[in-house]
Design a protein around this motif. Structure first.
Motif, PDB file in Angstrom:
ATOM      1  N   UNK A   1       0.830  -1.210   0.000  1.00  0.00           N
ATOM      2  CA  UNK A   1       0.000   0.000   0.000  1.00  0.00           C
ATOM      3  C   UNK A   1       0.862   1.256   0.000  1.00  0.00           C
ATOM      4  N   UNK A   2       2.028   1.167   0.652  1.00  0.00           N
ATOM      5  CA  UNK A   2       2.956   2.305   0.647  1.00  0.00           C
ATOM      6  C   UNK A   2       3.409   2.596  -0.779  1.00  0.00           C
ATOM      7  N   UNK A   3       3.780   1.546  -1.511  1.00  0.00           N
ATOM      8  CA  UNK A   3       4.247   1.732  -2.885  1.00  0.00           C
ATOM      9  C   UNK A   3       3.120   2.241  -3.790  1.00  0.00           C
ATOM     10  N   UNK A   4       1.897   1.763  -3.555  1.00  0.00           N
ATOM     11  CA  UNK A   4       0.759   2.255  -4.333  1.00  0.00           C
ATOM     12  C   UNK A   4       0.533   3.740  -4.070  1.00  0.00           C
TER      13      UNK A   4
ATOM     14  N   UNK B   1       3.317   1.724 -12.557  1.00  0.00           N
ATOM     15  CA  UNK B   1       3.837   1.373 -11.235  1.00  0.00           C
ATOM     16  C   UNK B   1       2.707   1.188 -10.227  1.00  0.00           C
ATOM     17  N   UNK B   2       1.614   1.936 -10.393  1.00  0.00           N
ATOM     18  CA  UNK B   2       0.450   1.737  -9.530  1.00  0.00           C
ATOM     19  C   UNK B   2      -0.135   0.349  -9.755  1.00  0.00           C
ATOM     20  N   UNK B   3      -0.224  -0.063 -11.019  1.00  0.00           N
ATOM     21  CA  UNK B   3      -0.730  -1.398 -11.343  1.00  0.00           C
ATOM     22  C   UNK B   3       0.183  -2.471 -10.750  1.00  0.00           C
TER      23      UNK B   3
ATOM     24  N   UNK C   1      -0.490  -2.768  -7.140  1.00  0.00           N
ATOM     25  CA  UNK C   1      -1.757  -3.461  -6.943  1.00  0.00           C
ATOM     26  C   UNK C   1      -1.578  -4.972  -7.094  1.00  0.00           C
ATOM     27  N   UNK C   2      -0.676  -5.395  -7.985  1.00  0.00           N
ATOM     28  CA  UNK C   2      -0.390  -6.828  -8.113  1.00  0.00           C
ATOM     29  C   UNK C   2       0.126  -7.394  -6.793  1.00  0.00           C
ATOM     30  N   UNK C   3       1.055  -6.674  -6.160  1.00  0.00           N
ATOM     31  CA  UNK C   3       1.614  -7.144  -4.886  1.00  0.00           C
ATOM     32  C   UNK C   3       0.545  -7.105  -3.794  1.00  0.00           C
TER      33      UNK C   3
ATOM     34  N   UNK D   1      -3.877   9.401  -2.982  1.00  0.00           N
ATOM     35  CA  UNK D   1      -2.807   8.552  -2.460  1.00  0.00           C
ATOM     36  C   UNK D   1      -3.099   8.081  -1.038  1.00  0.00           C
ATOM     37  N   UNK D   2      -3.871   8.880  -0.299  1.00  0.00           N
ATOM     38  CA  UNK D   2      -4.227   8.465   1.051  1.00  0.00           C
ATOM     39  C   UNK D   2      -5.258   7.340   1.051  1.00  0.00           C
ATOM     40  N   UNK D   3      -5.883   7.103  -0.092  1.00  0.00           N
ATOM     41  CA  UNK D   3      -6.790   5.951  -0.195  1.00  0.00           C
ATOM     42  C   UNK D   3      -6.015   4.655   0.017  1.00  0.00           C
ATOM     43  N   UNK D   4      -4.731   4.679  -0.323  1.00  0.00           N
ATOM     44  CA  UNK D   4      -3.860   3.527  -0.049  1.00  0.00           C
ATOM     45  C   UNK D   4      -3.122   3.697   1.273  1.00  0.00           C
TER      46      UNK D   4
END
Length: 538
Positions: A89-92, A100-102, A105-107, A164-167
Motif C-alpha cells: 500500500x505504501x508503494x501504491x 507502477x500503480x498497477x 496493486x499486483x503485490x 494517495x491516502x486511499x492507499x
C-alpha cells in the motif's frame, strides 16, 4: 498463558477488520479512480487494470494460500498477508505512474490472497454450532458495511487530501489489526504430509490471467484480427491474428490441464490445490456456482457509477462517497434482519431474498441514470441494493461452508473465496467492456448524426473512452460545441446504464442458481467433536 478461548469474540472483530482492509481498499479505489485518471493520465484500459491487477492475482492465489495456511498455520499466514498488504500500500500511495500503480496493486493482491481465506478458516476452526452462524453473520455484515463505507472514506480522503491516502490509510489499520490478531487469536493448523501443489497454482494463474486479459484487452487489440501494437518488454506481436483469441485458447488448455493434474495428484495420493472430494457436497458445489455468478453481477454499480457521478454529473469524490453511503445503510439494515431471523428462517431463503433485492436495486439505478438525472432517486435504489448485499454475502458463505470438514476449511474457504473473486474479476472485465464499448459505439453514432468529420469524430470518441470519461469536462472547456459535449454525456450515461442492466442479468442467473441449493443449510449437519477440534490447534 493467554486465554484465547475467552478472547475469541474480540478476535472475531480483528478478523473482520482484517478482511475489511482488502474490501475497503477496492471500494476506496473505485471513488479515487477519477482523481487517479486526472493525476496520472491513465487510460480506460489502465482503469480496468488498476482493479484487475489486484483482483486477478487475488483470485489466482487464494487456493494455494488457503491450502498453505491449513498446513503451516492460519494465523501465521494472516499476519504475513497483513504485512505484505500494508507494505505494498505504501508503494501504491507513492506510485508516480499508472504502470507502477498497477504493479503495486499486483503485490497487494498477494497480500489479500493470504488474508481472505485464512479469516474464513479461522472462524470455521474457532467457532461451533450456532456460534459459528453468528460469527459468519458478523463477518459478512462487517464486509458489507465496510464495502459501502469505503467510498465515503475514499471520497473524503481524495477530496480533502489526495487519492494517495486511499492507499496510505491501510498502514495504520494494518498495524492495529496485526497487534490485535496476535493478542486474541491462537494458531490453528492441520498436521498433514505432502507437497503443496505448485503446478496447480501455476495452471490456475495461467487460467485466470489469460481469461481476464482477453476480456479486458479485446477492445484494445481486437477480438480476432490484430489491431494496435501489442508489446511486452522488447517483444512485439508479429501476427495478423490478435493475441486475444490466443489468450482464450491458453485459458481453455489451462482449465483442462488444471483439472487433469488435480485428479492425477489425487490418484497418486497427493493433495491437490482443490480438494475435489468437496464437490461431492451438494451445498458446497451449488453454493460456489451461485457465489461466482452473483459476484459477477454485483460489480455493475461499483465499477461504473463513481465514474458517471463525477464525470457526467460533475460531483466530487466526497459527494460520490456520500451518495454511495446509502449502500452502507442498506447493508447495516440487512444485518439486523439477518440477526433477528437467525434460527427461524433458513439461510438459503435469506440468500435468495438478498439477491432479489440486489436485482431490484441495480435495475432501479439503471432507470435513474441519464445526463440530467435527479440523483436523489439513486439513494433508495442503492439502499435496496446494499440491503441485498448484506443479506446475501454472509448467508451464502455459511451455506457453502456448512458441511465442509474443519480439516479442509482452508481449502474450502479458499475455493469459495476464489469463486467470488473470479466472479468479481469477470464482472470488472465484462461490465467494464460493456461500459466503454457501448459508450464508444453510441457516441460515434451520435457524432455521425451531427455531421462531424470522421477524423474529428474518432478523436472525440477516443478521448472520452480512453480517459474513462474524464475528457467530457474538457470538451466543454475546450471550445467544442455544446452538442458534442452533450452527446458524450449521453453516451457515457447509456454505457453506464447498459452495464447496470448486464449486471442485473447476471444476478438473475445467480438467483436461479440458488434454487439448486435445496434446503441449503437450515443447520450444520456436523456434530461437534471436542477432542477432534482440540487437535486442530497448536
Amino acid at each position: 498463558m493467554v486465554d484465547f478461548e475467552r478472547r475469541r469474540w474480540a478476535g472475531l472483530i480483528f478478523i473482520s477488520v482484517a478482511v475489511s482492509l482488502i474490501i475497503v481498499d477496492s471500494t476506496i479505489v473505485n471513488v479515487a479512480v477519477p482523481s487517479i485518471v486526472t493525476d496520472l493520465g491513465i487510460s480506460s484500459t489502465q482503469v480496468q487494470w488498476v482493479q484487475e491487477a489486484y483482483t486477478l492475482v487475488f483470485a489466482s492465489l487464494l487456493l494455494l494460500f488457503g491450502s498453505f495456511a491449513d498446513r503451516f498455520g492460519r494465523r501465521r499466514m494472516l499476519l504475513v498477508g497483513i504485512v505484505i498488504f500494508a507494505a505494498s500500500s505504501v508503494f501504491a500511495a507513492l506510485a508516480p505512474t499508472g504502470d507502477l500503480l498497477i504493479l503495486a496493486r499486483l503485490v497487494q493482491g498477494i497480500g489479500g490472497a493470504m488474508i481472505l481465506p485464512t479469516t474464513l478458516s479461522l472462524i470455521n476452526a474457532t467457532f461451533r454450532g450456532r456460534e459459528r452462524g453468528i460469527a459468519f453473520a458478523i463477518w459478512g455484515s462487517t464486509i458489507g458495511g465496510m464495502a459501502a463505507l469505503g467510498p465515503l472514506l475514499g471520497g473524503w480522503l481524495t477530496t480533502y487530501f489526495s487519492w494517495r491516502w486511499a492507499f496510505g490509510i491501510n498502514i495504520p489499520l494494518g498495524i492495529i489489526v496485526f497487534i490485535g490478531i496476535l493478542l486474541t487469536i491462537r494458531e490453528s493448523k492441520e498436521h498433514r504430509a505432502g507437497n503443496l501443489d505448485f503446478v496447480g497454482a501455476g495452471l490456475s494463474v495461467a487460467l485466470f490471467g489469460t481469461l481476464v486479459f482477453g476480456l479486458i484487452e479485446g477492445r484494445t487489440y481486437g477480438w480476432w484480427t490484430a489491431k494496435g501494437a501489442f508489446e511486452i518488454g522488447g517483444f512485439s506481436w508479429p501476427f495478423a491474428l490478435s493475441p486475444v483469441p490466443v489468450a482464450f485458447a491458453i485459458t481453455a488448455l489451462s482449465l483442462v490441464g488444471f483439472i487433469a493434474w488435480g485428479l492425477h495428484r489425487r490418484r497418486v495420493g497427493k493433495s491437490s490445490l482443490i480438494e475435489f472430494s468437496l464437490f461431492r457436497i451438494s451445498s458446497f458445489t451449488n453454493g460456489n456456482i451461485a457465489a461466482l455468478v452473483v459476484a459477477l453481477g454485483e460489480f455493475g454499480i461499483i465499477l461504473s457509477l463513481p465514474l458517471w457521478l463525477q464525470f457526467v454529473l460533475g460531483f466530487n469524490a466526497l459527494n460520490t462517497g456520500l451518495i454511495l453511503l446509502a449502500l452502507a445503510v442498506g447493508s447495516f439494515f440487512a444485518s439486523g434482519i439477518a440477526g433477528a431471523t437467525s434460527g427461524r428462517v433458513r439461510p438459503v431463503v435469506l440468500v435468495r431474498a438478498g439477491i432479489a433485492a440486489e436485482i431490484i436495486g441495480v435495475v432501479g439505478v439503471a432507470l435513474v441514470i441519464r445526463p440530467d438525472a435527479p440523483w436523489g432517486w439513486l439513494l433508495p435504489a442503492l439502499f435496496v441494493y446494499g440491503m441485498g448485499v448484506g443479506l446475501a454475502t454472509a448467508q451464502l458463505t455459511g451455506v457453502i461452508l456448512q458441511d465442509v470438514p474443519v480439516e479442509l476449511s482452508g481449502q474450502g474457504s479458499g475455493t469459495q473465496s476464489t469463486a467470488r473473486q473470479v466472479g468479481s474479476a469477470l464482472g470488472i472485465a465484462i461490465l467494464g467492456t460493456v461500459l466503454f464499448t457501448s459508450t464508444a459505439g453510441i457516441l460515434s453514432t451520435s457524432l455521425d448524426e451531427q455531421g462531424l468529420a470522421a477524423s474529428q469524430r474518432d478523436q472525440v470518441v477516443s478521448a472520452v473512452v480512453d480517459s474513462a470519461g474524464s475528457a467530457i469536462s474538457g470538451l466543454e472547456a475546450s471550445g467544442q460545441s455544446e452538442a458534442t459535449a452533450d452527446a458524450a454525456k449521453s453516451a457515457f450515461s447509456d454505457g453506464t446504464r447498459f452495464a447496470a442492466y448486464t449486471a442485473a442479468g447476471f444476478l438473475v442467473v445467480g438467483l436461479g442458481a440458488t434454487f439448486a441449493l435445496g434446503r441449503g443449510g437450515a443447520s450444520s449437519r456436523r456434530e461437534d467433536n471436542t477432542e477432534e477440534n482440540a487437535s486442530n490447534f497448536s
